[in-house]
Scaffold this motif. Structure first.
Motif, mmCIF file in Angstrom:
data_model
loop_
_atom_site.group_PDB
_atom_site.id
_atom_site.type_symbol
_atom_site.label_atom_id
_atom_site.label_comp_id
_atom_site.label_asym_id
_atom_site.label_seq_id
_atom_site.Cartn_x
_atom_site.Cartn_y
_atom_site.Cartn_z
ATOM 1 N N LEU A 78 7.928 2.117 -5.758
ATOM 2 C CA LEU A 78 8.186 2.783 -4.481
ATOM 3 C C LEU A 78 7.697 4.225 -4.490
ATOM 4 O O LEU A 78 7.193 4.723 -3.475
ATOM 5 C CB LEU A 78 9.673 2.720 -4.143
ATOM 6 N N VAL B 160 9.492 1.382 4.470
ATOM 7 C CA VAL B 160 10.210 0.231 5.019
ATOM 8 C C VAL B 160 9.266 -0.969 5.112
ATOM 9 O O VAL B 160 9.685 -2.110 4.923
ATOM 10 C CB VAL B 160 10.823 0.585 6.398
ATOM 11 N N LEU C 234 9.223 -2.841 1.755
ATOM 12 C CA LEU C 234 10.440 -3.522 1.297
ATOM 13 C C LEU C 234 10.348 -5.051 1.305
ATOM 14 O O LEU C 234 10.846 -5.680 0.377
ATOM 15 C CB LEU C 234 11.645 -3.040 2.087
#
Length: 107
Positions: A61, A79, A82
């Protein structure tokens, strides 16, 4: 940028080269560890890969966030990353369910 800053900090930027080298290393490590564990310790293969994925989720990340920042995007764009991370966690769980075929053969 030092290695700890690169892997654990969400500040800064990551070049295309850094981003793609990380992804190549990431997936080669996962494939190598999964293959070794499956061949050496077949009874514990469904437990080891999720642990490796948990250890690598923050660096993944962080580098992805840096690449988004380099492209002029905010960290909120993580996002979009994810679903990929969650899918990586689901594959060992799906294969541990007693199915000997790879996950993609069941589609």
């Amino acid at each position: 940028m030092s290695i700890p800053e690169l892997l654990f900090s969400f500040r800064g930027r990551a070049s295309r080269r850094t981003f793609w080298l990380w992804n190549a290393f990431y997936f080669l490590m996962i494939i190598t560890v999964a293959t070794l564990v499956k061949n050496l310790f077949p009874e514990s293969d469904s437990m080891v890969l999720p642990v490796i994925l948990v250890l690598l989720v923050i660096p993944d990340l962080a580098i992805t966030g840096k690449r988004w920042h380099d492209r002029g995007k905010s960290l909120r764009w993580l996002v979009l990353h994810l679903p990929l991370v969650l899918t990586r966690f689901m594959i060992p769980v799906a294969e541990a369910g007693g199915n000997s075929n790879p996950l993609w053969c069941n589609l």
